[in-house]
Structure formats: structure tokens, C-alpha cells
Design a protein around this motif. Structure first.
Motif, mmCIF file in Angstrom:
data_model
loop_
_atom_site.group_PDB
_atom_site.id
_atom_site.type_symbol
_atom_site.label_atom_id
_atom_site.label_comp_id
_atom_site.label_asym_id
_atom_site.label_seq_id
_atom_site.Cartn_x
_atom_site.Cartn_y
_atom_site.Cartn_z
ATOM 1 N N HIS A 1 13.928 -75.005 -48.901
ATOM 2 C CA HIS A 1 14.114 -73.587 -48.620
ATOM 3 C C HIS A 1 14.024 -72.739 -49.891
ATOM 4 O O HIS A 1 14.171 -73.238 -51.004
ATOM 5 N N ASN A 2 13.776 -71.431 -49.684
ATOM 6 C CA ASN A 2 13.838 -70.429 -50.756
ATOM 7 C C ASN A 2 12.833 -70.678 -51.876
ATOM 8 O O ASN A 2 13.102 -70.397 -53.049
ATOM 9 N N LEU A 3 11.665 -71.156 -51.535
ATOM 10 C CA LEU A 3 10.634 -71.390 -52.547
ATOM 11 C C LEU A 3 9.927 -70.085 -52.897
ATOM 12 O O LEU A 3 9.575 -69.295 -52.021
ATOM 13 N N ALA A 4 9.702 -69.872 -54.176
ATOM 14 C CA ALA A 4 8.955 -68.708 -54.683
ATOM 15 C C ALA A 4 9.561 -67.393 -54.211
ATOM 16 O O ALA A 4 8.847 -66.467 -53.821
ATOM 17 N N VAL A 5 10.879 -67.276 -54.259
ATOM 18 C CA VAL A 5 11.545 -66.038 -53.851
ATOM 19 C C VAL A 5 11.847 -65.163 -55.064
ATOM 20 O O VAL A 5 11.993 -65.638 -56.185
ATOM 21 N N GLY A 6 11.909 -63.862 -54.826
ATOM 22 C CA GLY A 6 12.305 -62.924 -55.868
ATOM 23 C C GLY A 6 11.316 -62.766 -57.000
ATOM 24 O O GLY A 6 11.697 -62.373 -58.104
#
Length: 219
Positions: free
Chosen positions: A35-40
């Protein structure tokens, strides 16, 4: 730059991505549904996720291009500000939810609530979408290359939905409107830009708000 997620934590991988300068590119190997890959991300970089991504891939991004070479879980492109999130396979629920800008593209189908609470972004799905697509979408564009499930466009505000296939039924305060030349031109441009060759821009259905829920009133 290659980052192997079988030996690097998601936190460290995202930190490395956010440290890259504009114009750089990176590949995330062995994502294995994390989860949360390449966020922000906040720079104009390109990130290739080489496999299946979990929840919220590419979310909260600005200017970056995130390419998922597989399927994606809940909330791909969630709260996107600008840039591109593209999924080669199918996507799970809440695709592109609350996206203020940018483009979220799925070359397969998407599950429930695609484009929920959209705030100005563009959501494109080559295949079918599940129920309640575009629920409370406030601004932006949704293009569906296949069929739409139940409650399409429920409580729409200023967003517009285009459907190339069949519509199961419309949600509250959504209505079908006549296509204008500007609609045809927009659909043609989006379809050509993202390789949706199966869509005939002159034969899509335009769904928009009937604007009866804008103000509460007494009977």
C-alpha cells in the motif's frame, strides 16, 4: 533508479522518490500489492510500479507520472493535485476519489465509487465501473468506456460523466443531457490521448446534475 521493495520499506522507497529532481525516473520492483506506493510526490518525475499495487497508489501527488504495470487497490490517485496516475489493469474501489486535478486512467475496469467526491480531476476508465460512480462529484470529468453500474452520478454537482456503454440506472439528481459539440471534442481528445480507441465520441451519453439538490427548500 531501481528500488526493490522486497528489501526496501515503503517508507524508505517513498522518501527516495521524493528526493528525486524533476525529470528523473524510477522503477519500483516487487511491489507485491504493498500500500501507499509513490504517494505525496511533488516533482515532475516518472515512477513505474512494476506489478500489482495496493491501496492509494500515486495518491496526494502533484506533477508526477505514476505508472502501475498491473492492478491497483482502493483509492488509486486519491486526492491527486496534478500529474498522471495510470493503471494498466483493473482498479478497486474509490478510484481517483477527491482528486482536485490531474488525470487518473485505468485501462481495465474499476469497482465501486470511482470518482467519488471528485473536485476537478479527470478520471478515465476504459472498461466498466461499479455502482455509485461519481457520487457527490463536485467538479471535473469522468469518462467510462464500458458500462456503468447503479446510482451513476448520485448527488452530482458540476462534474460531468460520459458513458460509452450502458447505464444501469442514475442516482439522485443526475440526468442525461444532449451532447454538444464541445462534449464530442472533449471526449475525442481524451480518448485519443489515452488510447481508448473503442470509444465513439459522438455516441456517448452525457450525465450531469439536474441541480435540484443545490438548495434545500420547503414543499
Amino acid at each position: 533508479m531501481d528500488i526493490d521493495l522486497s528489501v526496501t520499506s515503503v517508507r524508505d522507497a517513498n522518501a527516495a522518490l521524493r528526493a528525486l529532481p524533476a525529470g528523473a525516473s524510477a522503477r519500483l520492483a516487487s511491489p507485491a500489492g504493498r500500500h501507499n506506493l509513490a504517494v505525496g510526490l511533488t516533482e515532475a518525475i516518472t515512477v513505474e510500479i512494476d506489478g500489482t499495487a495496493g491501496y492509494y497508489a500515486g495518491g496526494l501527488g502533484r506533477d508526477a507520472t505514476v505508472l502501475v504495470r498491473g492492478t491497483a487497490g482502493w483509492g488509486a490517485g486519491e486526492n491527486l493535485m496534478s500529474g498522471l496516475v495510470r493503471v494498466d489493469g483493473d482498479a478497486s474501489q474509490s478510484l481517483g476519489s477527491c482528486a482536485h486535478g490531474g488525470t487518473v486512467v485505468v485501462h481495465g475496469s474499476a469497482s465501486l465509487r470511482a470518482g467519488i467526491s471528485l473536485k476537478g480531476g479527470t478520471v478515465l476508465v476504459a472498461g466498466d465501473v461499479g455502482d455509485h460512480c461519481g457520487f457527490m462529484a463536485q467538479a471535473g470529468t469522468i469518462l467510462i468506456g464500458g458500462d456503468a453500474g447503479r446510482g451513476l452520478g448520485d448527488s452530482l454537482y458540476e462534474a460531468v460523466i460520459y458513458v460509452a456503454g450502458k447505464i444501469r440506472d442514475l442516482g439522485a439528481d443526475a440526468r442525461i443531457e444532449e451532447l454538444a459539440e464541445a462534449d464530442v471534442e472533449l471526449v475525442a481528445r481524451l480518448a485519443k490521448q489515452h488510447g481508448f480507441d473503442h470509444i465513439d465520441p459522438e455516441n456517448v451519453t452525457r450525465v450531469a446534475s439536474a441541480r435540484q439538490l443545490y438548495h434545500w427548500g420547503t414543499p
